[in-house]
Design a protein around this motif. Structure first.
Motif, short mmCIF file in Angstrom:
data_model
loop_
_atom_site.label_atom_id
_atom_site.label_comp_id
_atom_site.label_asym_id
_atom_site.label_seq_id
_atom_site.Cartn_x
_atom_site.Cartn_y
_atom_site.Cartn_z
N GLU A 24 30.52 54.29 37.62
CA GLU A 24 31.20 53.17 38.25
C GLU A 24 32.68 53.47 38.46
O GLU A 24 33.30 54.18 37.68
CB GLU A 24 31.05 51.91 37.40
CG GLU A 24 29.68 51.29 37.47
CD GLU A 24 28.59 52.17 36.92
OE1 GLU A 24 27.47 52.11 37.44
OE2 GLU A 24 28.85 52.95 36.00
N PHE A 26 36.48 51.66 39.35
CA PHE A 26 37.42 50.59 39.66
C PHE A 26 38.37 51.16 40.70
O PHE A 26 38.93 52.24 40.51
CB PHE A 26 38.18 50.17 38.40
CG PHE A 26 39.32 49.24 38.67
CD1 PHE A 26 39.08 47.95 39.12
CD2 PHE A 26 40.63 49.64 38.48
CE1 PHE A 26 40.13 47.08 39.38
CE2 PHE A 26 41.68 48.78 38.73
CZ PHE A 26 41.43 47.50 39.18
N LEU A 64 35.24 46.73 42.37
CA LEU A 64 34.33 47.60 41.66
C LEU A 64 33.32 48.16 42.64
O LEU A 64 32.87 47.45 43.54
CB LEU A 64 33.61 46.84 40.55
CG LEU A 64 34.50 46.24 39.46
CD1 LEU A 64 33.70 45.27 38.60
CD2 LEU A 64 35.09 47.34 38.59
#
Length: 268
Positions: A24, A26, A64
């Protein structure tokens, strides 16, 4: 095998020789990107974005996203990404009196229509990136500024995004977490994106969910994983999708909670 060549933190020239599903991300700064070869699939909490060779894209800060990078058969995945950091944007805002007039309501990521000026800019940038030289920070700062002015010239509506310097405001914690639990980011990121300090986030979280954030996230991710695997999805793909970094840790946590290993669900 994969290679990443990064020039400072502001310009990233990426090459991959095999499919890569990264963890993931940011997105802390706006990003202007060019897809040279291969394909990129990006998923946020609402949409899936597919980028193909020759595509230009813009990613908004404070979002995100999950990225899958797919090289062409027998070839390389290549992209250039320019990070339009707040320091440079504030400098341009002050110098040219540029301000956001309204809150822009757009997706976290979107395509930019092809334009010869974008194309020539990226081609000139590639020539710099392919020459291994040090101490190019001043040059690349100028290229970032050039990119910003180019974006404003071709897509003037981006002004309301580029020069919006507001930080995330306090939002509904329950709705946000139920949408974004599958993103594997630090707790500080969740706190920031919901407009809270870390201490306030933890306190509010306890009130809303009657659990500490870490425990709730683990249970939520495992429940989602159980459902996805029971529907026939392989554990080797599911664990990343629900927010785990490591397959062995996922398997251990899954067995501890449900009393069975993940793969046994597909054998029922």
């Amino acid at each position: 095998m994969s290679i990443k060549s990064q020039i400072k933190p502001k310009i990233l020239y990426s090459c991959y020789y095999s499919r890569s599903r990264e963890g993931e991300h940011f997105i802390p700064e706006h990003v202007f990107s060019y897809q040279i070869s291969g394909e990129m699939i990006v998923t946020d909490n609402q949409n899936t974005f597919h980028s193909k060779p020759g595509d230009f894209r813009f990613s908004r800060r404070n979002h995100l996203a999950k990225f899958t990078k797919i090289p062409p058969a027998g070839g390389e995945f290549k992209t250039i990404s320019l990070f339009l950091d707040q320091e440079i944007l504030r400098e341009i805002s002050k110098e040219h009196n540029l301000k956001a007039d309204k809150k822009a309501d757009t997706n976290a990521m979107f395509s930019l229509a092809p334009n010869p000026l974008y194309q020539s800019f990226m081609e000139s940038l590639i020539s710099y990136l392919e020459v291994e030289e040090e101490n190019n920070e001043t040059l690349f700062n100028l290229k970032i500024k050039e990119a910003i002015h180019l974006l404003l010239k071709i897509n003037p509506e981006l002004k309301d995004i580029l020069f919006d310097f507001n930080e995330p405001g306090k939002i509904d914690l329950e709705a946000f977490m139920n949408k974004n639990f599958h993103f594997n980011v630090q707790m500080q990121r969740f706190a920031y994106l919901t407009g809270r300090s870390l201490a306030t986030f933890k306190r509010d979280f306890q009130k809303v969910f009657q659990q500490a954030p870490g425990k709730w996230l683990l249970n939520k991710r495992l429940q989602e994983a159980y459902y996805l695997i029971s529907q026939g999805n392989p554990p080797s793909e599911v664990y990343l999708g629900v927010g785990f970094e490591d397959l062995s840790h996922f398997s251990f946590s899954f067995k501890k909670k449900f009393g069975i290993v993940p793969s046994s669900l597909n054998q029922k």
